[in-house]
Design a protein around this motif. Sequence first.
Motif, PDB file in Angstrom:
ATOM      1  N   LEU A  82       0.885  -1.217  -0.018  1.00 27.60           N
ATOM      2  CA  LEU A  82       0.013   0.012  -0.148  1.00 27.60           C
ATOM      3  C   LEU A  82       0.782   1.227  -0.027  1.00 27.60           C
ATOM      4  O   LEU A  82       1.480   1.505   1.055  1.00 27.60           O
ATOM      5  N   LYS A  83       0.894   1.851  -1.180  1.00 24.90           N
ATOM      6  CA  LYS A  83       1.967   2.813  -1.283  1.00 24.90           C
ATOM      7  C   LYS A  83       1.328   4.413  -0.849  1.00 24.90           C
ATOM      8  O   LYS A  83       0.264   4.740  -1.781  1.00 24.90           O
ATOM      9  N   MET A  84       1.530   4.925   0.392  1.00 30.14           N
ATOM     10  CA  MET A  84       0.607   5.923   0.845  1.00 30.14           C
ATOM     11  C   MET A  84       1.028   7.260   0.269  1.00 30.14           C
ATOM     12  O   MET A  84       2.126   7.742   0.195  1.00 30.14           O
ATOM     13  N   GLU A  85      -0.068   7.974  -0.490  1.00 28.00           N
ATOM     14  CA  GLU A  85       0.132   9.177  -1.228  1.00 28.00           C
ATOM     15  C   GLU A  85      -0.891  10.066  -0.918  1.00 28.00           C
ATOM     16  O   GLU A  85      -1.290  10.827  -1.979  1.00 28.00           O
ATOM     17  N   ILE A  86      -1.732  10.157   0.068  1.00 28.76           N
ATOM     18  CA  ILE A  86      -2.549  10.841   0.625  1.00 28.76           C
ATOM     19  C   ILE A  86      -2.197  12.197   0.715  1.00 28.76           C
ATOM     20  O   ILE A  86      -1.250  12.477   1.556  1.00 28.76           O
ATOM     21  N   PRO A  87      -2.522  13.326  -0.123  1.00 28.53           N
ATOM     22  CA  PRO A  87      -1.983  14.543   0.175  1.00 28.53           C
ATOM     23  C   PRO A  87      -2.945  15.347   1.115  1.00 28.53           C
ATOM     24  O   PRO A  87      -3.798  14.994   1.782  1.00 28.53           O
ATOM     25  N   GLY A  88      -2.330  16.940   1.064  1.00 25.09           N
ATOM     26  CA  GLY A  88      -3.208  17.870   1.952  1.00 25.09           C
ATOM     27  C   GLY A  88      -2.632  18.276   3.174  1.00 25.09           C
ATOM     28  O   GLY A  88      -1.860  17.590   3.981  1.00 25.09           O
ATOM     29  N   LEU A  89      -2.461  19.577   3.321  1.00 29.62           N
ATOM     30  CA  LEU A  89      -2.026  20.311   4.558  1.00 29.62           C
ATOM     31  C   LEU A  89      -2.960  21.529   4.745  1.00 29.62           C
ATOM     32  O   LEU A  89      -3.096  22.390   3.973  1.00 29.62           O
ATOM     33  N   ARG A  90      -3.353  21.660   6.221  1.00 27.73           N
ATOM     34  CA  ARG A  90      -4.032  22.644   6.077  1.00 27.73           C
ATOM     35  C   ARG A  90      -4.020  23.033   7.966  1.00 27.73           C
ATOM     36  O   ARG A  90      -3.334  21.968   8.699  1.00 27.73           O
ATOM     37  N   VAL A  91      -4.246  24.312   8.236  1.00 29.35           N
ATOM     38  CA  VAL A  91      -3.937  24.697   9.675  1.00 29.35           C
ATOM     39  C   VAL A  91      -5.377  25.233  10.124  1.00 29.35           C
ATOM     40  O   VAL A  91      -5.897  26.009   9.535  1.00 29.35           O
ATOM     41  N   GLU A  92      -5.511  24.860  11.460  1.00 29.83           N
ATOM     42  CA  GLU A  92      -6.627  25.491  12.151  1.00 29.83           C
ATOM     43  C   GLU A  92      -6.079  26.068  13.384  1.00 29.83           C
ATOM     44  O   GLU A  92      -5.437  25.669  14.136  1.00 29.83           O
ATOM     45  N   CYS A  97      -3.237  27.139  20.795  1.00 33.30           N
ATOM     46  CA  CYS A  97      -2.481  26.221  19.711  1.00 33.30           C
ATOM     47  C   CYS A  97      -2.961  26.541  18.407  1.00 33.30           C
ATOM     48  O   CYS A  97      -3.964  27.020  18.223  1.00 33.30           O
ATOM     49  N   TRP A  98      -2.132  26.178  17.427  1.00 33.71           N
ATOM     50  CA  TRP A  98      -2.320  25.500  16.046  1.00 33.71           C
ATOM     51  C   TRP A  98      -2.575  24.274  15.994  1.00 33.71           C
ATOM     52  O   TRP A  98      -1.503  23.531  16.498  1.00 33.71           O
ATOM     53  N   ILE A  99      -3.393  23.745  15.088  1.00 28.14           N
ATOM     54  CA  ILE A  99      -3.386  22.320  14.676  1.00 28.14           C
ATOM     55  C   ILE A  99      -2.978  22.204  13.149  1.00 28.14           C
ATOM     56  O   ILE A  99      -3.804  22.889  12.488  1.00 28.14           O
ATOM     57  N   VAL A 100      -2.218  21.617  13.154  1.00 28.60           N
ATOM     58  CA  VAL A 100      -1.718  21.313  11.638  1.00 28.60           C
ATOM     59  C   VAL A 100      -2.115  19.847  11.148  1.00 28.60           C
ATOM     60  O   VAL A 100      -1.824  19.100  11.903  1.00 28.60           O
ATOM     61  N   GLU A 101      -2.819  19.739  10.237  1.00 31.86           N
ATOM     62  CA  GLU A 101      -3.481  18.452   9.635  1.00 31.86           C
ATOM     63  C   GLU A 101      -2.904  18.220   8.486  1.00 31.86           C
ATOM     64  O   GLU A 101      -2.635  19.235   7.466  1.00 31.86           O
TER      65      GLU A 101
END
Length: 356
Positions: A82-92, A97-101
Amino acid sequence: MQSPAIPPSTERREGVVIETDVNLKPYNTFGLPATARRLVRIREELDVRRVVDHPELGRAPKFVLGGGSNLVLTRDVDAVVLKMEIPGLRVEERDDCWIVEAGAGVAWHEAVAGSLALGVPGLENLALIPGTVGAAPVQNIGAYGVELKDRLENVDVVDLTTGRRVTLPAEVCRFGYRDSVFKQTGYGGLAGKSVITKVRLRCPKPWQPQLGYLDIERKMAETGISAPDAKQVFDWICEIRRAKLPDPARIGNAGSFFKNPVVSAEQCRDIITRDPHIVHYPMPDGSFKLAAGWLIDACGWKGKSVGGAAVYEKQALVLVNRGEARGAEVVTLARAIQESVYGRFGIRLEPEPVVV
């Protein structure tokens, strides 16, 4: 033993795109030869569920592959990769604090640099660590006074048997030194049973720099900057790591190959009596962490090789691929180093990478 190279092929079965006979050399930072019999690229969480529900793949053993930066391949992989290639970066942003997802397939360093570019400090000490975001909690990566467990909020995990997703908070991940529930196979362990699809990191406010490390203190002394901001710390960490560690794009390697051993105060005193210059760090529980690279260097391994595998001449903690190394040569070299260090210091070094 690796099989002869076979041209890869791709087919769609039951809604899943399966690549067969895939060369894994580009997908592991050591650059070791191996073939994946079947490989599925995971670009969203639903892809995992499709594999689990697949009449053929669902029951087959699975092998999760991120950036391949903590991996020594000694043979072809018969399990479904299973080659993991899920993208995405967002900040709340929250009050405290800041949550980085980030998606599991995002390169870890890109997540660090990207969050900093979005105005979020707190991950800078972990800059330039190879691998993907999804692999970071598995290994509980750490560097320069910060570990992943210090920043983890929670992770999304998909069960490889049922396809069910759960969100696990940091406190149930059983983090240890380069260890977590995702590596453990005993009671409650999740190794081989689940895959991380998304990671959320907690960067606290107000930001406090982590500067208590010798290399960083040297940078402060050299530059005269006593109160660096997060970007300055980030730049220093990148400079320090590039000076010590080879770029996998140029010289195949898996970063630090051995864990720094932890010994009792009594053991540490005994070793210091025999080797006063040994590099050691006190731990909160009274034990001491020894620098594995120093132990290896003291045994005269720097620059030595077995076939195409060698000890990096600038940092004894790193094993490298000098050309056409095979996984078996890396393993043989690692074992010889372990025996040498044990013979002199009575300490068993434990490898960091997973040997397949």
